[in-house]
Design an enzyme around this catalytic site. Structure first.
Site, PDB file in Angstrom:
ATOM      1  N   LYS A   1       0.845  -1.198   0.000  1.00 37.14           N
ATOM      2  CA  LYS A   1       0.000   0.000   0.000  1.00 37.14           C
ATOM      3  C   LYS A   1       0.882   1.251   0.000  1.00 37.14           C
ATOM      4  CE  LYS A   1      -3.949   1.690   2.801  1.00 37.14           C
ATOM      5  NZ  LYS A   1      -4.816   1.350   3.957  1.00 37.14           N
TER       6      LYS A   1
ATOM      7  N   SER B   1      -9.697   1.336   2.979  1.00 40.78           N
ATOM      8  CA  SER B   1      -8.834   2.098   2.105  1.00 40.78           C
ATOM      9  C   SER B   1      -7.779   1.267   1.374  1.00 40.78           C
ATOM     10  CB  SER B   1      -8.154   3.195   2.915  1.00 40.78           C
ATOM     11  OG  SER B   1      -7.306   2.631   3.888  1.00 40.78           O
TER      12      SER B   1
ATOM     13  N   SER C   1      -9.755  -1.176   7.145  1.00 42.16           N
ATOM     14  CA  SER C   1      -9.202  -0.998   5.796  1.00 42.16           C
ATOM     15  C   SER C   1      -8.476  -2.188   5.184  1.00 42.16           C
ATOM     16  CB  SER C   1      -8.264   0.201   5.778  1.00 42.16           C
ATOM     17  OG  SER C   1      -9.022   1.371   5.640  1.00 42.16           O
TER      18      SER C   1
HETATM   19  N1  GLN Z   1     -13.275   3.368   6.704  1.00 38.10           N
HETATM   20  C1  GLN Z   1     -12.603   3.782   7.891  1.00 38.10           C
HETATM   21  C2  GLN Z   1     -12.308   5.262   7.806  1.00 38.10           C
HETATM   22  O1  GLN Z   1     -12.672   5.829   6.848  1.00 38.10           O
HETATM   23  C3  GLN Z   1     -11.374   2.997   8.119  1.00 38.10           C
HETATM   24  C4  GLN Z   1     -10.226   3.400   7.294  1.00 38.10           C
HETATM   25  C5  GLN Z   1      -8.982   2.614   7.629  1.00 38.10           C
HETATM   26  O2  GLN Z   1      -9.054   1.569   8.251  1.00 38.10           O
HETATM   27  N2  GLN Z   1      -7.838   3.159   7.240  1.00 38.10           N
HETATM   28  O3  GLN Z   1     -11.736   5.835   8.665  1.00 38.10           O
END
Ligand code: GLN
Length: 489
Positions: free
Chosen positions: A79, A154, A178
């Site tokens: 990532k 994400s 994520s």
């Molecule tokens: N969807 C969650 C957020 O928007 C988690 C994102 C993540 O785990 N980086 O914060």
């Protein structure tokens, strides 16, 4: 099937026996990326030359009888919020568009020391804030099962790269789901380790008390293999645990004995798609048939998790992102009148709307006068949420439930409605707030032909058991039962 889509278990065996060279495996991954990433858009950067050179170097060492690492020749994607020495690390933000870190993240060092071959960096929601990969400043990643749908986020790029058989395994980060949610949406396995299991050194911080790095792979074995390499103590992350790393790979096929499974009542109610609920029932039923004892478990404070998370995470984000001021890192506005103006223009021009929304929420929650009412209160509720889990784990070994309320939603569907997107994190953020490990395993296909994952959550440092339980299910429901994305056929 392309070599890059071969299950990690098989590919790893062929690489180890020498039946397959590192170069062949990496070449296959690069070819698959060339064929399919035009559609999927999982990668923000492909390290073609470097990957081939590394693969050849590993093959040379092996031919010369020198030792090679545990992941020798395995193509992996990482990532783009993981720092890579001298190589662009953008976090999918204009702010860091040209940022080249002067060091490698701990996990990058570990992968390279194990002779895995990094083939590129994957797309994400800007600074990992989001659940759809649409909040990237550069591109929208598409779900390989249906390009009209989101791969989740994400870590959507990492999940889509594995699902589209471009790499057998990838690395993501999980602050509120994520890793697990995109794994569920893309039909791959994704594991968020216990907070502190993997060093966060070199992970660009979103919410430091919640962030954790973990693997995504096309099988449970692949997650075990990667986690064994990523996990372990690192003094450069003060929250990284100094406890031995189990041999996850060696034990992954051993069925957990006398497994006690808890089904979370609060996770099976209203708002959960019928198909998601029946996927959970399927997994629970199978585990019961395989000898597990199943009981119902309550997490009474679970309904406060979303509210708590969306105070804690933005608060930490507003503090972490204060460093992007136009002076130290990345983007700087061209025209400005004074220092204050430079900060304002730089941040105004280079952050996307979701990141700004989080910074404003967090700054508000931390501001004098609101701190006690919001941030401090959220910390107290966080403790209550953690205690619910502690209590549940006095009775059961793993909790089983959904990953997300629905299969992958359509691209664009959630963009105008951030609150609905936030609410969909309801099943994943508890594990982050409580610091617990969680794994998402493919469990079913929806009537629309989209994968549905099921989540297993365990007490701190129970990754070994989670992997073994997930493997038990996987054996029962091999990935081939789910089929393959049309794109790969
Ligand atoms: N969807 C969650 C957020 O928007 C988690 C994102 C993540 O785990 N980086 O914060």
């Amino acid at each position: 099937m392309s070599l890059a889509g071969m299950p990690c278990r098989e590919l790893h065996a062929k690489l180890r026996s020498g039946e397959l060279s590192s170069r062949e495996a990496v070449q296959a991954a690069l070819e698959a990326i060339g064929q399919r990433d035009g559609t999927v858009q999982a990668f923000v950067d492909v390290w073609e030359n470097e990957a081939l050179l590394r693969a050849e170097e590993i093959d040379r060492r092996r031919a010369a009888g020198q030792p090679v690492g545990a992941l020798a020749g395995l193509p992996v994607a990482v990532k783009d919020n993981l720092c890579t020495y001298g190589r662009r690390t953008s976090c999918a933000s204009r702010m860091l568009e040209n940022f080249r870190p002067p060091y490698d993240a701990h996990v990058i060092e570990r992968l390279q020391a194990a002779d895995a071959v990094i083939v590129g960096k994957t797309n994400l929601d800007e600074f990992a804030m989001g659940s759809s990969s649409e909040h990237s400043a550069f591109q929208v990643t598409r779900n390989p099962w249906n390009p009209e749908h989101s791969p989740g986020g994400s870590s959507g790029g990492s999940a889509a790269a594995v699902a589209a058989e471009m790499v057998p395994a990838a690395v993501g980060s999980d602050t509120g789901g994520s890793i697990r949610q995109p794994a569920s949406f893309c039909g791959v396995v994704g594991l968020k380790p216990t907070y502190g299991r993997v060093s966060r050194y070199g992970l660009v911080a979103f919410a430091s008390s919640l962030d954790q790095i973990g693997p995504l792979a096309n099988d449970v074995y692949g997650c075990a293999m990667l986690l064994e390499v990523l996990a372990g103590h690192d003094p450069r992350d003060a929250t990284c645990l100094n406890v031995p790393v189990p041999e996850y790979v060696r034990s992954v096929d051993e069925a957990p004995e006398r497994l006690r499974v808890g089904v979370v009542e609060e996770f099976m109610g209203e708002g959960v798609d019928d198909e998601v609920r029946s996927a959970v029932d399927r997994v629970v039923g199978a585990l019961r048939d395989l000898g597990a004892v199943v009981e119902s478990v309550s997490l009474p404070h679970a309904r406060y998790a979303v509210a708590t998370y969306y105070i804690v995470a933005p608060s930490e984000a507003s503090s972490n992102l204060a460093r992007y001021d136009g002076i130290h890192y990345g983007y700087r506005a061209e025209a400005f009148e004074n220092l204050e103006d430079l900060y304002a223009r730089t941040r105004g021009e280079a952050f996307g709307s979701e990141v700004k929304r989080r910074i404003m929420l967090g700054t508000y929650a931390l501001s004098a006068g609101y701190y006690d009412a919001y941030y401090l209160k959220a910390l107290k509720v966080r403790r209550l949420i953690r205690q619910d889990y502690d209590r549940a784990f006095e009775r059961v070994d793993v909790l089983v439930g959904p990953v997300a309320p629905t299969p992958a939603f359509r691209l664009g569907e959630m963009l105008e409605d951030p609150l609905t997107m936030y609410l969909a994190d309801v099943f994943t953020i508890g594990a982050n707030l409580a610091g617990l490990p969680g794994i998402s395993v493919p469990a079913a296909m929806s009537s629309q032909g989209l994968p549905i994952g099921v989540q297993l959550i365990g007490p701190p440092l129970s990754e070994e058991r989670l992997l073994r339980a997930a493997r038990l299910w996987e054996r029962h429901c091999p990935r081939t039962v789910l089929g393959r994305p049309a794109l790969c056929q």
